[in-house]
Design a protein around this motif. Sequence first.
Motif, mmCIF file in Angstrom:
data_model
loop_
_atom_site.group_PDB
_atom_site.id
_atom_site.type_symbol
_atom_site.label_atom_id
_atom_site.label_comp_id
_atom_site.label_asym_id
_atom_site.label_seq_id
_atom_site.Cartn_x
_atom_site.Cartn_y
_atom_site.Cartn_z
ATOM 1 N N LEU A 57 0.829 -1.215 0.000
ATOM 2 C CA LEU A 57 0.000 0.000 0.000
ATOM 3 C C LEU A 57 0.861 1.262 0.000
ATOM 4 O O LEU A 57 0.549 2.233 -0.699
ATOM 5 C CB LEU A 57 -0.946 -0.006 1.191
ATOM 6 N N VAL A 58 1.928 1.245 0.773
ATOM 7 C CA VAL A 58 2.837 2.400 0.786
ATOM 8 C C VAL A 58 3.505 2.551 -0.578
ATOM 9 O O VAL A 58 3.647 3.671 -1.091
ATOM 10 C CB VAL A 58 3.886 2.255 1.910
ATOM 11 N N PHE A 59 3.885 1.437 -1.191
ATOM 12 C CA PHE A 59 4.486 1.489 -2.528
ATOM 13 C C PHE A 59 3.492 2.051 -3.536
ATOM 14 O O PHE A 59 3.854 2.890 -4.373
ATOM 15 C CB PHE A 59 4.948 0.087 -2.944
ATOM 16 N N LEU A 60 2.236 1.599 -3.483
ATOM 17 C CA LEU A 60 1.228 2.115 -4.410
ATOM 18 C C LEU A 60 0.937 3.591 -4.167
ATOM 19 O O LEU A 60 0.685 4.342 -5.122
ATOM 20 C CB LEU A 60 -0.050 1.287 -4.304
ATOM 21 N N LEU A 61 0.967 4.024 -2.918
ATOM 22 C CA LEU A 61 0.792 5.443 -2.618
ATOM 23 C C LEU A 61 1.935 6.262 -3.215
ATOM 24 O O LEU A 61 1.706 7.318 -3.810
ATOM 25 C CB LEU A 61 0.711 5.658 -1.109
ATOM 26 N N ASN A 62 3.165 5.765 -3.083
ATOM 27 C CA ASN A 62 4.310 6.447 -3.691
ATOM 28 C C ASN A 62 4.177 6.482 -5.208
ATOM 29 O O ASN A 62 4.465 7.506 -5.845
ATOM 30 C CB ASN A 62 5.617 5.743 -3.307
ATOM 31 N N LEU A 63 3.755 5.378 -5.791
ATOM 32 C CA LEU A 63 3.599 5.299 -7.237
ATOM 33 C C LEU A 63 2.496 6.246 -7.723
ATOM 34 O O LEU A 63 2.664 6.923 -8.751
ATOM 35 C CB LEU A 63 3.279 3.858 -7.632
ATOM 36 N N LEU A 64 1.389 6.302 -6.997
ATOM 37 C CA LEU A 64 0.296 7.206 -7.364
ATOM 38 C C LEU A 64 0.742 8.668 -7.266
ATOM 39 O O LEU A 64 0.452 9.469 -8.163
ATOM 40 C CB LEU A 64 -0.916 6.967 -6.460
ATOM 41 N N LEU A 65 1.448 9.006 -6.199
ATOM 42 C CA LEU A 65 1.946 10.369 -6.049
ATOM 43 C C LEU A 65 2.913 10.722 -7.175
ATOM 44 O O LEU A 65 2.841 11.819 -7.754
ATOM 45 C CB LEU A 65 2.626 10.531 -4.685
ATOM 46 N N MET A 66 3.794 9.789 -7.520
ATOM 47 C CA MET A 66 4.733 10.037 -8.602
ATOM 48 C C MET A 66 4.004 10.196 -9.943
ATOM 49 O O MET A 66 4.333 11.088 -10.725
ATOM 50 C CB MET A 66 5.738 8.884 -8.696
ATOM 51 N N SER A 132 11.034 16.017 -2.936
ATOM 52 C CA SER A 132 10.790 16.925 -1.813
ATOM 53 C C SER A 132 9.487 16.575 -1.095
ATOM 54 O O SER A 132 9.419 16.633 0.132
ATOM 55 C CB SER A 132 10.786 18.374 -2.283
ATOM 56 N N LEU A 133 8.461 16.196 -1.839
ATOM 57 C CA LEU A 133 7.205 15.788 -1.196
ATOM 58 C C LEU A 133 7.362 14.479 -0.427
ATOM 59 O O LEU A 133 6.835 14.333 0.673
ATOM 60 C CB LEU A 133 6.104 15.638 -2.239
ATOM 61 N N ALA A 134 8.071 13.524 -1.009
ATOM 62 C CA ALA A 134 8.281 12.249 -0.323
ATOM 63 C C ALA A 134 9.104 12.450 0.944
ATOM 64 O O ALA A 134 8.851 11.805 1.965
ATOM 65 C CB ALA A 134 8.968 11.250 -1.248
ATOM 66 N N ARG A 135 10.069 13.356 0.903
ATOM 67 C CA ARG A 135 10.863 13.635 2.100
ATOM 68 C C ARG A 135 10.036 14.390 3.131
ATOM 69 O O ARG A 135 10.097 14.103 4.327
ATOM 70 C CB ARG A 135 12.110 14.423 1.722
ATOM 71 N N ARG A 136 9.227 15.361 2.684
ATOM 72 C CA ARG A 136 8.418 16.137 3.624
ATOM 73 C C ARG A 136 7.329 15.278 4.266
ATOM 74 O O ARG A 136 7.068 15.377 5.460
ATOM 75 C CB ARG A 136 7.791 17.325 2.915
#
Length: 176
Positions: A57-66, A132-136
């Motif tokens: 789920l975290v991977f899919l959230l990162n993928l969706l954000l990207m 920057s968003l992933a780090r924030r």
Amino acid sequence: MSGQDPEDFGGEMLSEKSRMIPGLPPYDMDEQLLPREPRSPCCCLAWTLLIATMNCLVFLLNLLLMFVIFTIVLLPTIVVVYFGFQCHSQVLHSSARYCKSILDDNSSSALIILGFVIMSPLLVVAMAIYCSLARRLQLLVCFQPYSLALYKGGHCCHPRALCWARSCNPQLKAWV
């Protein structure tokens, strides 16, 4: 050189500076989790599936954000290249009014070239925005280690993480 006083080398200043260095914080042995007790095989399998699901789920959230960020930032490139290919006579040759009145083959080729030229800087901008968003948001901290599935009593959190692990103790520290 052996006859000089230690005061010549700043011995009194060294002792004053050493008093200014703080000591290590107290080490709390009440909260220590070692050694941890292993889980039963069925419980280990259930926890492994849970942690794998959470990490997916975290991977899919990162993928969706990207995907959202790259789509928004690269939209000008997508539009310019699309119109360039749509109106070129040797590619799609659309019968739209703007292709006949405004864009000929030379201008369509210019649009295609312009689109691919502006793609490189926009890719860099999109990647910088995502990083920057992933780090924030600290999205990469939300991935859980699989050792939590093997042993009881593990904490799955980071003190400032914006993930589901809010029940952890951020004061728990081990000084090595």
